[in-house]
Write a protein that holds these residues in place. Structure first.
Motif, PDB file in Angstrom:
ATOM      1  N   GLU A   1       4.552   3.263   5.694  1.00 36.73           N
ATOM      2  CA  GLU A   1       5.331   4.394   6.680  1.00 36.73           C
ATOM      3  C   GLU A   1       4.935   5.679   6.716  1.00 36.73           C
ATOM      4  O   GLU A   1       5.095   6.347   7.758  1.00 36.73           O
ATOM      5  CB  GLU A   1       6.813   4.159   6.157  1.00 36.73           C
ATOM      6  CG  GLU A   1       7.363   2.794   6.556  1.00 36.73           C
ATOM      7  CD  GLU A   1       8.977   2.632   6.027  1.00 36.73           C
ATOM      8  OE1 GLU A   1       9.383   3.581   5.100  1.00 36.73           O
ATOM      9  OE2 GLU A   1       9.519   1.504   6.223  1.00 36.73           O
TER      10      GLU A   1
ATOM     11  N   ASN B   1       2.715  -4.235  -5.030  1.00 31.79           N
ATOM     12  CA  ASN B   1       3.902  -3.845  -5.054  1.00 31.79           C
ATOM     13  C   ASN B   1       4.469  -3.391  -3.731  1.00 31.79           C
ATOM     14  O   ASN B   1       4.012  -2.559  -2.853  1.00 31.79           O
ATOM     15  CB  ASN B   1       3.916  -2.400  -5.617  1.00 31.79           C
ATOM     16  CG  ASN B   1       5.390  -1.868  -5.887  1.00 31.79           C
ATOM     17  OD1 ASN B   1       6.379  -2.113  -5.357  1.00 31.79           O
ATOM     18  ND2 ASN B   1       5.447  -1.250  -6.945  1.00 31.79           N
ATOM     19  N   VAL B   2       5.339  -4.474  -3.199  1.00 27.86           N
ATOM     20  CA  VAL B   2       5.581  -4.555  -1.732  1.00 27.86           C
ATOM     21  C   VAL B   2       6.124  -3.434  -1.380  1.00 27.86           C
ATOM     22  O   VAL B   2       5.859  -2.727  -0.431  1.00 27.86           O
ATOM     23  CB  VAL B   2       6.425  -5.868  -1.526  1.00 27.86           C
ATOM     24  CG1 VAL B   2       7.071  -5.925  -0.265  1.00 27.86           C
ATOM     25  CG2 VAL B   2       5.704  -6.915  -2.044  1.00 27.86           C
ATOM     26  N   PHE B   3       7.206  -2.852  -2.063  1.00 29.24           N
ATOM     27  CA  PHE B   3       8.044  -1.710  -1.368  1.00 29.24           C
ATOM     28  C   PHE B   3       7.453  -0.446  -1.407  1.00 29.24           C
ATOM     29  O   PHE B   3       7.423   0.442  -0.625  1.00 29.24           O
ATOM     30  CB  PHE B   3       9.287  -1.424  -2.481  1.00 29.24           C
ATOM     31  CG  PHE B   3      10.253  -2.619  -2.736  1.00 29.24           C
ATOM     32  CD1 PHE B   3      11.036  -2.985  -1.288  1.00 29.24           C
ATOM     33  CD2 PHE B   3      10.332  -3.530  -3.577  1.00 29.24           C
ATOM     34  CE1 PHE B   3      11.964  -3.940  -1.659  1.00 29.24           C
ATOM     35  CE2 PHE B   3      11.318  -4.851  -3.713  1.00 29.24           C
ATOM     36  CZ  PHE B   3      11.827  -4.886  -2.671  1.00 29.24           C
ATOM     37  N   GLU B   4       6.514  -0.282  -2.705  1.00 28.25           N
ATOM     38  CA  GLU B   4       5.498   0.853  -2.570  1.00 28.25           C
ATOM     39  C   GLU B   4       4.272   0.746  -1.321  1.00 28.25           C
ATOM     40  O   GLU B   4       4.254   1.768  -0.652  1.00 28.25           O
ATOM     41  CB  GLU B   4       4.715   1.060  -3.994  1.00 28.25           C
ATOM     42  CG  GLU B   4       3.838   2.234  -4.010  1.00 28.25           C
ATOM     43  CD  GLU B   4       3.078   2.265  -5.209  1.00 28.25           C
ATOM     44  OE1 GLU B   4       2.245   3.146  -5.443  1.00 28.25           O
ATOM     45  OE2 GLU B   4       3.172   1.421  -6.179  1.00 28.25           O
ATOM     46  N   GLN B   5       3.944  -0.389  -1.176  1.00 27.72           N
ATOM     47  CA  GLN B   5       3.031  -0.545  -0.241  1.00 27.72           C
ATOM     48  C   GLN B   5       3.711  -0.254   1.349  1.00 27.72           C
ATOM     49  O   GLN B   5       3.041   0.415   2.248  1.00 27.72           O
ATOM     50  CB  GLN B   5       2.376  -1.941   0.031  1.00 27.72           C
ATOM     51  CG  GLN B   5       1.062  -1.976   0.680  1.00 27.72           C
ATOM     52  CD  GLN B   5      -0.092  -1.470   0.180  1.00 27.72           C
ATOM     53  OE1 GLN B   5       0.192  -1.124  -0.993  1.00 27.72           O
ATOM     54  NE2 GLN B   5      -0.880  -1.240   1.065  1.00 27.72           N
ATOM     55  N   ILE B   6       4.756  -0.670   1.404  1.00 23.47           N
ATOM     56  CA  ILE B   6       5.501  -0.591   2.633  1.00 23.47           C
ATOM     57  C   ILE B   6       5.777   0.986   3.021  1.00 23.47           C
ATOM     58  O   ILE B   6       5.687   1.572   3.996  1.00 23.47           O
ATOM     59  CB  ILE B   6       6.850  -1.309   2.821  1.00 23.47           C
ATOM     60  CG1 ILE B   6       6.460  -2.739   2.917  1.00 23.47           C
ATOM     61  CG2 ILE B   6       7.755  -0.813   4.139  1.00 23.47           C
ATOM     62  CD1 ILE B   6       7.695  -3.551   2.826  1.00 23.47           C
ATOM     63  N   LYS B   7       6.314   1.569   1.925  1.00 17.91           N
ATOM     64  CA  LYS B   7       6.703   3.000   1.889  1.00 17.91           C
ATOM     65  C   LYS B   7       5.471   3.847   2.093  1.00 17.91           C
ATOM     66  O   LYS B   7       5.377   4.832   3.124  1.00 17.91           O
ATOM     67  CB  LYS B   7       7.278   3.606   0.690  1.00 17.91           C
ATOM     68  CG  LYS B   7       7.637   4.844   0.806  1.00 17.91           C
ATOM     69  CD  LYS B   7       8.622   5.323   1.755  1.00 17.91           C
ATOM     70  CE  LYS B   7       9.888   4.574   1.558  1.00 17.91           C
ATOM     71  NZ  LYS B   7      10.993   4.962   2.759  1.00 17.91           N
TER      72      LYS B   7
ATOM     73  N   TRP C   1      -3.244  -3.913   1.645  1.00 17.69           N
ATOM     74  CA  TRP C   1      -2.845  -5.477   1.671  1.00 17.69           C
ATOM     75  C   TRP C   1      -3.860  -6.598   1.434  1.00 17.69           C
ATOM     76  O   TRP C   1      -3.433  -7.791   1.454  1.00 17.69           O
ATOM     77  CB  TRP C   1      -1.955  -5.893   2.926  1.00 17.69           C
ATOM     78  CG  TRP C   1      -0.786  -4.865   3.112  1.00 17.69           C
ATOM     79  CD1 TRP C   1      -0.888  -3.755   3.979  1.00 17.69           C
ATOM     80  CD2 TRP C   1       0.680  -5.209   2.657  1.00 17.69           C
ATOM     81  NE1 TRP C   1       0.615  -3.104   4.008  1.00 17.69           N
ATOM     82  CE2 TRP C   1       1.224  -4.158   3.144  1.00 17.69           C
ATOM     83  CE3 TRP C   1       1.228  -6.239   1.968  1.00 17.69           C
ATOM     84  CZ2 TRP C   1       2.646  -4.050   2.937  1.00 17.69           C
ATOM     85  CZ3 TRP C   1       2.490  -6.104   1.716  1.00 17.69           C
ATOM     86  CH2 TRP C   1       3.383  -5.158   2.196  1.00 17.69           C
TER      87      TRP C   1
END
Length: 202
Positions: A112, A103-109, A51
């Motif tokens: 997790e 890439n927000v979604f990839e970073q969040i995944k 991030w």
């Protein structure tokens, strides 16, 4: 939390404490599990750093000569190029170029997945520790039980042999039959057979 898991310390047995601590220090499975946990922690830290924007710093410079256009040859003969008709120059430059690929979604995944992996590795460490505590403590208590059984068997054998002496006197006096002596001999033989087994278990 080893302090909460250390229920065995309530027995105040230095030998048991030393055995479990030694098992923690020398168990390869535990060391491997802790290594995996540290690796998972590092991976989670790496994902969290995704991030943070990055910045590229660059610098450059140049030196050279440039033809002087104001120079005029008034001679009828050509003049070879010399330093008179060139001007020296130098230049430099530097700058900072921030970059932020997100890439927000990839970073969040990824966060997790790394968090779950760390939790899994932590549970693996706890499981190995619990297994070590269980194995060492159960073996130690079994050992104490075997020692106590051996003491009881040896005491019982001594008592039975003394009882046989008295029983033999009674038999010789004719107050009892030889069946009672034979039964006592069988009892003594059984005790003597149990003692080597207990020593082997110890």
């Amino acid at each position: 939390n080893i302090a909460e898991m250390a229920w065995w310390r309530k027995f105040n047995d230095p030998q048991l404490n030393g055995l479990i601590e030694s098992a923690f220090a020398n168990n390869n499975n535990l060391q491997m599990a802790m290594g995996n946990m540290l690796q998972a922690q590092a991976q989670l830290g790496k994902v969290n750093m995704g991030w943070v924007p990055t910045a590229n710093i660059g610098a450059g410079g140049a030196i050279g000569q440039m033809f002087d256009g104001s120079f005029t040859n008034h001679s009828s003969n050509p003049i070879p190029s010399t330093s008179n008709n060139f001007n020296n120059f130098n230049s430099y430059g530097y700058g900072i170029m921030p970059s932020y690929t997100l890439n927000v979604f990839e970073q969040i995944k990824q966060g997790e997945i790394a968090t779950l992996n760390l939790a899994m590795q932590q549970q693996a460490v706890y499981a190995v520790r619990l297994g070590i505590i269980s194995q060492v403590s159960s073996s130690y208590f079994a050992l104490l039980g075997f020692h106590r059984q051996l003491e009881i068997q040896e005491e019982t054998l001594r008592d039975a042999e003394e009882l046989r002496k008295l029983t033999l006197i009674q038999y010789e006096k004719g107050s009892i039959s030889d069946l009672k002596v034979s039964a006592l001999d069988q009892y003594i033989a059984t005790i003597k057979a149990n003692i080597p087994i207990l020593k082997t278990n110890i």
